[in-house]
Motif scaffolding. Structure first.
Motif, PDB file in Angstrom:
ATOM      1  N   GLN A 149      -0.992  -5.477 -42.685  1.00 45.56           N
ATOM      2  CA  GLN A 149      -0.959  -6.339 -43.871  1.00 45.56           C
ATOM      3  C   GLN A 149      -2.101  -7.348 -43.864  1.00 45.56           C
ATOM      4  O   GLN A 149      -2.612  -7.719 -44.926  1.00 45.56           O
ATOM      5  CB  GLN A 149       0.381  -7.076 -43.959  1.00 45.56           C
ATOM      6  CG  GLN A 149       0.593  -7.821 -45.276  1.00 45.56           C
ATOM      7  CD  GLN A 149       0.592  -6.901 -46.490  1.00 45.56           C
ATOM      8  OE1 GLN A 149       1.213  -5.844 -46.465  1.00 45.56           O
ATOM      9  NE2 GLN A 149      -0.123  -7.287 -47.544  1.00 45.56           N
ATOM     10  N   ILE A 152      -4.945  -5.614 -45.446  1.00 47.35           N
ATOM     11  CA  ILE A 152      -4.675  -5.437 -46.874  1.00 47.35           C
ATOM     12  C   ILE A 152      -4.944  -6.736 -47.631  1.00 47.35           C
ATOM     13  O   ILE A 152      -5.580  -6.743 -48.696  1.00 47.35           O
ATOM     14  CB  ILE A 152      -3.226  -4.952 -47.082  1.00 47.35           C
ATOM     15  CG1 ILE A 152      -3.069  -3.527 -46.522  1.00 47.35           C
ATOM     16  CG2 ILE A 152      -2.829  -5.008 -48.554  1.00 47.35           C
ATOM     17  CD1 ILE A 152      -1.638  -3.041 -46.441  1.00 47.35           C
ATOM     18  N   ASP A 153      -4.504  -7.842 -47.055  1.00 51.05           N
ATOM     19  CA  ASP A 153      -4.743  -9.144 -47.684  1.00 51.05           C
ATOM     20  C   ASP A 153      -6.229  -9.470 -47.725  1.00 51.05           C
ATOM     21  O   ASP A 153      -6.741 -10.012 -48.721  1.00 51.05           O
ATOM     22  CB  ASP A 153      -3.991 -10.241 -46.933  1.00 51.05           C
ATOM     23  CG  ASP A 153      -2.479 -10.114 -47.060  1.00 51.05           C
ATOM     24  OD1 ASP A 153      -2.016  -9.399 -47.976  1.00 51.05           O
ATOM     25  OD2 ASP A 153      -1.759 -10.718 -46.238  1.00 51.05           O
ATOM     26  N   SER A 156      -8.007  -7.524 -50.436  1.00 47.89           N
ATOM     27  CA  SER A 156      -7.710  -8.084 -51.758  1.00 47.89           C
ATOM     28  C   SER A 156      -8.574  -9.300 -52.069  1.00 47.89           C
ATOM     29  O   SER A 156      -8.892  -9.565 -53.230  1.00 47.89           O
ATOM     30  CB  SER A 156      -6.232  -8.486 -51.831  1.00 47.89           C
ATOM     31  OG  SER A 156      -5.392  -7.369 -51.652  1.00 47.89           O
ATOM     32  N   ARG A 157      -8.952 -10.028 -51.003  1.00 49.88           N
ATOM     33  CA  ARG A 157      -9.734 -11.252 -51.184  1.00 49.88           C
ATOM     34  C   ARG A 157     -11.235 -11.047 -51.095  1.00 49.88           C
ATOM     35  O   ARG A 157     -12.012 -11.916 -51.510  1.00 49.88           O
ATOM     36  CB  ARG A 157      -9.342 -12.287 -50.116  1.00 49.88           C
ATOM     37  CG  ARG A 157      -7.947 -12.834 -50.259  1.00 49.88           C
ATOM     38  CD  ARG A 157      -7.688 -13.986 -49.317  1.00 49.88           C
ATOM     39  NE  ARG A 157      -7.497 -13.564 -47.927  1.00 49.88           N
ATOM     40  CZ  ARG A 157      -8.327 -13.828 -46.932  1.00 49.88           C
ATOM     41  NH1 ARG A 157      -9.445 -14.503 -47.148  1.00 49.88           N
ATOM     42  NH2 ARG A 157      -8.049 -13.419 -45.705  1.00 49.88           N
ATOM     43  N   ALA A 178      -3.865  -0.261 -53.295  1.00 49.81           N
ATOM     44  CA  ALA A 178      -3.670  -1.346 -54.260  1.00 49.81           C
ATOM     45  C   ALA A 178      -4.525  -2.567 -53.953  1.00 49.81           C
ATOM     46  O   ALA A 178      -4.794  -3.376 -54.838  1.00 49.81           O
ATOM     47  CB  ALA A 178      -2.194  -1.735 -54.301  1.00 49.81           C
ATOM     48  N   SER A 179      -4.964  -2.681 -52.710  1.00 50.44           N
ATOM     49  CA  SER A 179      -5.814  -3.824 -52.333  1.00 50.44           C
ATOM     50  C   SER A 179      -7.228  -3.688 -52.866  1.00 50.44           C
ATOM     51  O   SER A 179      -8.022  -4.625 -52.786  1.00 50.44           O
ATOM     52  CB  SER A 179      -5.852  -3.972 -50.813  1.00 50.44           C
ATOM     53  OG  SER A 179      -6.612  -2.931 -50.218  1.00 50.44           O
ATOM     54  N   GLY A 180      -7.547  -2.506 -53.407  1.00 52.36           N
ATOM     55  CA  GLY A 180      -8.855  -2.301 -54.013  1.00 52.36           C
ATOM     56  C   GLY A 180      -9.884  -1.631 -53.123  1.00 52.36           C
ATOM     57  O   GLY A 180     -11.079  -1.675 -53.421  1.00 52.36           O
TER      58      GLY A 180
END
Length: 210
Positions: A149, A152-153, A156-157, A178-180
């Motif tokens: 995770q 993943i975070d 996303s950033r 989904a995180s891109g």
């Protein structure tokens, strides 16, 4: 659409080719792991590219110095992408990018060992690399409390093209996408499976459906 990369952390060319043959229908990028390249040398790159000319062959050199020279070696052997360590200096990355432009290939910066992966990803994209691998290595994954995770975070950033490597599997690949991410990297989830082809097929279908 996010690409699926298989990280082959085996130790012989024969084993690597056998695995790649099983999973090739379902993956986009074949990564030759650092231990494999150290064990077999540049010849494994050439063998893999000859066997799978339509796939992107990713040489996980984790180069820390002599970026232009090592990238040139990898590309001449048949690699399409090479990794340079994000923890090294910009000059090494710039040198590798120079070689990549000469060959029409690409450089990926691997953030293994980097404390602030997001910051470093944003810095090195400006140097001309294809994407940045947000990577938790096997030793980091073995630490108590590790979770994918965190990657993943970070993805996303980041706001720049990235891949995630560090425990991608069927249960989290939708969240990874989904995180891109540009690329989802699966290693043990494929090569450690009882049926690598079935595992790769499931990951491919889950990635495409997410």
């Amino acid at each position: 659409m996010a690409k699926l990369q298989v990280a082959i952390d085996l130790l012989t060319t024969e084993e690597a080719l056998a695995l790649a043959t099983k999973v090739a229908p379902y993956i986009d990028i074949i990564e030759l792991g650092t231990p494999l390249i150290k064990s077999e040398g540049l010849a494994v790159i050439t063998a893999m590219k000859n066997a799978f000319p339509d796939k992107i062959v990713f040489a996980d050199f984790k180069t820390a110095d002599a970026g232009e020279l090592e990238a040139d070696m990898a590309f001449k052997a048949g690699a399409d992408l090479i990794t340079i360590l994000g923890a090294t200096g910009d000059a090494t990355i710039i040198g590798a990018v120079k070689a990549a432009k000469t060959h029409g290939k690409g450089v990926v910066v691997d953030t293994i060992g980097v404390t602030d992966r997001v910051k470093r990803a944003q810095e090195v994209i400006a140097l001309g690399v294809e994407f940045v691998e947000l990577h938790a290595g096997l030793d980091e994954q073995a630490q108590p409390g590790y979770s994918i995770q965190v990657l993943i975070d970070e993805a996303s950033r980041a706001g720049v093209p990235v891949s995630i490597a560090g425990g991608v599997k069927l249960s989290n690949i939708a969240a990874v996408k989904a995180s891109g991410v540009k690329v989802a990297v699966a290693g043990a989830a494929i090569y450690g499976a009882a049926d690598p082809a079935a595992a790769a097929k499931e990951l491919r279908e889950a990635l495409d459906a997410a």
